[in-house]
Design a protein around this motif. Structure first.
Motif, PDB file in Angstrom:
ATOM      1  N   ARG A 112       0.970  -1.389   0.056  1.00 12.98           N
ATOM      2  CA  ARG A 112      -0.042   0.146   0.030  1.00 12.98           C
ATOM      3  C   ARG A 112       1.001   1.317   0.068  1.00 12.98           C
ATOM      4  O   ARG A 112       0.559   2.292  -0.502  1.00 12.98           O
ATOM      5  CB  ARG A 112      -0.837   0.122   1.127  1.00 12.98           C
ATOM      6  CG  ARG A 112      -2.057   1.019   1.048  1.00 12.98           C
ATOM      7  CD  ARG A 112      -2.118   1.693   2.337  1.00 12.98           C
ATOM      8  NE  ARG A 112      -1.026   2.682   2.759  1.00 12.98           N
ATOM      9  CZ  ARG A 112      -1.235   3.969   2.301  1.00 12.98           C
ATOM     10  NH1 ARG A 112      -1.995   4.318   1.439  1.00 12.98           N
ATOM     11  NH2 ARG A 112      -0.038   4.647   2.622  1.00 12.98           N
ATOM     12  N   ALA A 166       1.052   4.361  -2.828  1.00 12.40           N
ATOM     13  CA  ALA A 166       0.811   5.618  -2.733  1.00 12.40           C
ATOM     14  C   ALA A 166       1.955   6.551  -2.780  1.00 12.40           C
ATOM     15  O   ALA A 166       1.902   7.700  -3.161  1.00 12.40           O
ATOM     16  CB  ALA A 166       0.818   5.808  -0.995  1.00 12.40           C
ATOM     17  N   SER A 199      -3.515   4.159  -5.065  1.00 15.61           N
ATOM     18  CA  SER A 199      -4.247   3.761  -4.085  1.00 15.61           C
ATOM     19  C   SER A 199      -4.826   2.374  -4.275  1.00 15.61           C
ATOM     20  O   SER A 199      -4.946   1.946  -5.347  1.00 15.61           O
ATOM     21  CB  SER A 199      -5.198   4.906  -3.738  1.00 15.61           C
ATOM     22  OG  SER A 199      -6.166   4.787  -4.597  1.00 15.61           O
ATOM     23  N   ARG A 247      -3.315   0.592   7.073  1.00 14.89           N
ATOM     24  CA  ARG A 247      -3.261   2.053   7.498  1.00 14.89           C
ATOM     25  C   ARG A 247      -3.046   2.626   6.180  1.00 14.89           C
ATOM     26  O   ARG A 247      -2.213   2.415   5.436  1.00 14.89           O
ATOM     27  CB  ARG A 247      -2.378   2.498   8.632  1.00 14.89           C
ATOM     28  CG  ARG A 247      -2.792   1.846   9.946  1.00 14.89           C
ATOM     29  CD  ARG A 247      -1.604   1.950  11.044  1.00 14.89           C
ATOM     30  NE  ARG A 247      -2.111   1.356  12.357  1.00 14.89           N
ATOM     31  CZ  ARG A 247      -2.139   0.013  12.474  1.00 14.89           C
ATOM     32  NH1 ARG A 247      -1.855  -0.949  11.595  1.00 14.89           N
ATOM     33  NH2 ARG A 247      -2.538  -0.450  13.795  1.00 14.89           N
ATOM     34  N   ASP A 248      -4.060   3.795   5.801  1.00 16.49           N
ATOM     35  CA  ASP A 248      -3.799   4.666   4.816  1.00 16.49           C
ATOM     36  C   ASP A 248      -2.771   5.667   4.622  1.00 16.49           C
ATOM     37  O   ASP A 248      -2.664   6.387   3.875  1.00 16.49           O
ATOM     38  CB  ASP A 248      -5.215   5.351   4.399  1.00 16.49           C
ATOM     39  CG  ASP A 248      -5.691   6.231   5.340  1.00 16.49           C
ATOM     40  OD1 ASP A 248      -5.082   6.377   6.289  1.00 16.49           O
ATOM     41  OD2 ASP A 248      -6.590   6.776   4.977  1.00 16.49           O
ATOM     42  N   HIS A 259      -7.634   3.694   9.226  1.00 21.50           N
ATOM     43  CA  HIS A 259      -7.307   2.113   9.072  1.00 21.50           C
ATOM     44  C   HIS A 259      -8.387   1.492   8.750  1.00 21.50           C
ATOM     45  O   HIS A 259      -9.581   1.762   8.792  1.00 21.50           O
ATOM     46  CB  HIS A 259      -6.480   1.748  10.308  1.00 21.50           C
ATOM     47  CG  HIS A 259      -7.437   1.437  11.603  1.00 21.50           C
ATOM     48  ND1 HIS A 259      -7.930   2.512  12.212  1.00 21.50           N
ATOM     49  CD2 HIS A 259      -8.457   0.495  11.951  1.00 21.50           C
ATOM     50  CE1 HIS A 259      -8.753   2.196  13.232  1.00 21.50           C
ATOM     51  NE2 HIS A 259      -9.158   0.949  13.014  1.00 21.50           N
TER      52      HIS A 259
END
Length: 804
Positions: free
Chosen positions: A108, A112, A117, A150-151, A156
């Motif tokens: 992830r 990013a 995404s 988690r972004d 999350h």
């Protein structure tokens, strides 16, 4: 630029584009030609970065010789990551879940960084782990552990857990980690049922019908069959009176087995991963012989497995799959070593090598004294007697002042599904050079089969070639050549089967003329019979009576006519212009004589019954081979699988219906029947099958009247009924129900007609005076225009001015 969406029912009315005053769209726009390449470049960098930073998956084979090692597998925007716990881990389940969480978070973060995404609501994870319950291992179906991602902005998401019996839905597949195939089966059944409903009332062109029959909808024909029609007849071979319609199980076997052959012979990543999986399955089953090679005994004590499913299918038609790199357990018997021997129930001498292969062929003579000569020249040729079902090969090796002559009678011409005596001779000659421990600097080979020369020189470079005819022996030849420490080249010398116009002007003998007593003794020792000394033709002493020399156009040449050799490939030798043969041609003639003599003795039943064994398939370097019964499938793999699977039900049906015994069925030459059936089908037309089998009663009625040639009248009568009544009715029905081949054509035609009518009505407003004639047509003319003509007219109108 305006962008529309095109589907099967036409183009979308709406469109999307960059509007004035709106924020500029960053990045590439979907639909541009450079997007796939740029996405691939970026994805490749992301995958390599993830491989360096994240924990991955490594599964080592039980014998530690190979391993599966990767981190993730991706296709466009779908990516699956894998991890596993290391051996001897105290808590492997917790360890593997935490490693998977770390791997997913790193992926992830990498996305990013590149401005992309991950849709976490579409992400899930699965676990393959076992727990011990009442002394038995069971796969873990649920867990209280969670994976959280988690972004990077404080939010999350808890990733969904799927049990191992639920599918991971991919592109066309629904795979379950525990081997459960029911989800994929139900999805396929639902999709095909929908297609069947649509196709049963659709208008299909000949091409679409064939595609539906063989590629997309294999059980389309039986939909209209009487339910009482036996499956043995519907799917049975044509030579037994069957209809030879495609059958799902048989097609699955054809696809799977051919794919395995191609993958194992290609011997790359997929083959390595399958071999590691097969090694572990071999360990679990406890077999001491490769499980795909020994399919006679069933395996019912393990879980689901793709390879066990293939094994069961192979066993159903007495098939087996030889895989060169397959691993098998050694026999677990306690042993005691005493001196140079290992004692179990009987002594096994360590000093005796029991793995030595039989010789390549039968040695006739060997006068080589210097095995390290500067150059070796060899030749080979083959001989096939199709009617008598005998085939042989002979080869000759020149090394310095000495020669080696050898031959082989191929073990039953039907032990393979192709006649390949030429390639057998070339392979065995190269094998013989290795057995003799010859160490030259260069080896040059000659034989007269141009295709075999090409195959022996050009390696197989595409996966599709791995299942081409004789791919196994071609791989074995190149395996030998790559192993040689010296340079090898194989060239072509003209022979009788290459070109009748440029046939060698040589009186070919049917058997070798041998005067050497030692060589006569060698032939007698091998075959039990002296070689032939007769010739079919006498040499022509007068050159004026020789066959004419032909140029590349096939015209006769005299001594003053300049000729130009045309090479078909780099290894092709021009045909000789005189009766004097080259050394290579003489070698080929001698090899042909040896091969012919070998098969002659076999045809005349003059071969010794206790001939020493020689090397037989499968050969080292072939990598993988399919065997059905006692026959090695070396060509036409799909046809061989079909015959093996569908012949037995048809024979069983015929035994029951006609009260025939096995001996009666075996006494019929079914190949001749199928040839006659195909010839008759040509005479009456291939659409006879559509008319059904009512013709039998009509034929009997005509014959009962005493009419001459009732079969001719039968053909005329059926043609009258079909062409006059059935065919027009069928065409009318399709035209009334469907009219157009598909909805897309109808919608496109309608929209082009509307645009042309609008241009015709507003031509004075939008076109200049000298272009208005382009839009001068009425509604009747537009309705008669083909689609292609409408498209051309619209293009001309649009090109005549600034028209949106």
């Amino acid at each position: 630029m305006k962008r529309y969406v095109r589907t099967g029912i036409g183009d979308s009315e709406g469109n999307y584009s960059q509007q004035p005053g709106e924020p500029h769209i960053a990045g590439e726009v979907q639909g541009k030609g450079d997007v796939p390449m740029m996405y691939k470049l970026q994805g490749d960098i992301a995958m390599k970065t993830h491989k360096r930073l994240a924990p991955g998956f490594r599964l080592t084979s039980p014998h530690l010789a190979r391993a599966i090692a990767h981190h993730s597998m991706g296709y466009v925007d779908d990516t699956d990551g894998q991890v596993n716990a290391p051996p001897r881990c105290n808590d492997p389940t917790i360890r593997v879940i935490r490693d998977l969480e770390k791997s997913g978070q790193l992926w992830r973060d990498i996305q990013a960084v590149t401005g992309q995404s991950i849709a976490m609501h579409k992400t899930n994870w699965q676990l393959i782990a076992w727990e011990l319950l009442k002394g038995e291992l069971h796969m873990v179906r649920s867990t209280t552990e969670q994976i959280v991602m988690r972004d990077g902005k404080g939010a999350h998401a808890v990733i969904q857990f799927l049990p191992p019996d639920q599918p991971n839905v991919g592109l066309g597949f629904r795979l379950c980690p525990d081997g459960n195939q029911l989800p994929h089966f139900h999805a396929t059944l639902e999709a095909i049922s929908k297609i069947c409903n649509n196709v049963s009332s659709a208008y299909l062109t000949e091409r679409e019908a064939r595609q539906a029959l063989y590629q997309r909808l294999t059980f389309l024909p039986p939909m209209k069959m009487n339910r009482n029609m036996p499956n043995a007849v519907i799917f049975g071979p044509l030579e037994y009176g069957g209809m030879e319609f495609p059958e799902v199980q048989t097609l699955q076997d054809q696809i799977q087995i051919e794919y395995l052959l191609r993958a194992f012979r290609w011997d790359q990543t997929v083959a390595n991963d399958m071999l590691v999986t097969l090694d572990h399955l071999q360990l679990v089953t406890g077999f001491t012989s490769p499980i795909l090679e020994n399919t006679a005994l069933p395996i019912r004590y393990t879980g689901n497995s793709f390879f066990l499913s293939v094994r069961r299918n192979l066993a159903s038609f007495k098939g087996s799959l030889w895989i060169e790199k397959a691993w098998a357990l050694s026999h677990p018997i306690q042993c005691q070593q005493i001196g140079e021997s290992i004692w179990t129930r009987r002594p096994h001498n360590l000093a005796v090598d029991t793995t030595i292969d039989p010789p390549a062929g039968h040695l006739i003579s060997n006068t080589i004294t210097d095995p390290s000569a500067e150059k070796i020249r060899w030749g080979s040729d083959g001989s096939v007697h199709v009617v008598e079902q005998e085939a042989g090969a002979g080869w000759l090796i020149h090394c310095g002042d000495g020669t080696v002559e050898a031959c082989i009678l191929l073990e039953r011409i039907n032990s393979c599904t192709s006649y390949r005596s030429e390639l057998e001779g070339a392979f065995r000659c190269l094998k013989h050079i290795e057995e003799l421990h010859l160490t030259p600097k260069e080896v040059e080979g000659w034989f007269d089969n141009e295709q075999a020369v090409h195959d022996s020189n050009e390696p197989l470079t595409y996966q599709k070639q791995m299942t081409s005819p004789d791919a196994d022996i071609i791989l074995a030849i190149h395996h030998l050549r790559n192993r040689f420490p010296f340079h090898t080249v194989i060239r072509h010398v003209y022979g009788h089967q290459d070109d009748k116009k440029r046939e060698k002007t040589v009186e070919k003998r049917k058997g070798p003329i041998i005067d050497d007593p030692d060589e006569v003794a060698a032939w007698t020792q091998i075959f039990g019979e002296s070689p032939s000394t007769e010739t079919n033709e006498t040499p022509c002493p007068n050159p004026q009576e020789a066959e004419p020399i032909l140029d590349q156009e096939g015209n006769m040449c005299d001594d003053n006519t300049p000729t130009t050799a045309v090479a078909v490939n780099p290894y092709l030798r021009p045909a000789p212009r005189t009766r004097e043969l080259s050394d290579e041609a003489k070698t080929n003639v001698r090899c042909d004589a040896i091969a012919s003599e070998t098969t002659r003795l076999a045809v005349n039943n003059e071969i010794r019954s206790d001939m020493p064994p020689v090397l037989q398939p499968p050969f080292e370097g072939s990598r993988a081979n399919l065997k059905i019964g006692n026959i090695w499938i070396t060509s036409h793999t799909k046809e061989a699988i079909y015959r093996a699977r569908r012949r037995a039900p048809m024979r069983k049906y015929m035994k029951k219906k006609y009260k025939w015994s096995r001996s009666v069925l075996d006494s019929v030459h079914w190949a001749s029947i199928v040839k006659a059936a195909i010839a008759q089908q040509h005479a009456i037309g291939f659409h006879m099958m559509v008319r059904g089998f009512l013709a039998t009663g009509w034929y009997d009625a005509i014959a009962a009247t005493g009419a001459s040639h009732p079969e001719r009248k039968m053909i005329a009568l059926q043609g009258l009924v079909w062409d006059t009544i059935v065919d027009p009715l069928w065409a009318t029905r399709n035209d009334i129900l469907h009219r157009q081949q598909n909805n897309f054509d109808a919608v496109e035609q309608e929209r082009m007609a509307e645009r042309m009518i609008w241009y015709s009505q507003h031509r004075e407003e939008i076109l200049s005076s000298h272009d208005q004639f382009l839009a001068e047509f009425d509604v009747a003319t537009i309705s008669r225009m083909p689609k292609a003509i409408k498209r051309v007219w619209l293009a001309k109108i649009l090109a005549s001015g600034d028209i949106a």
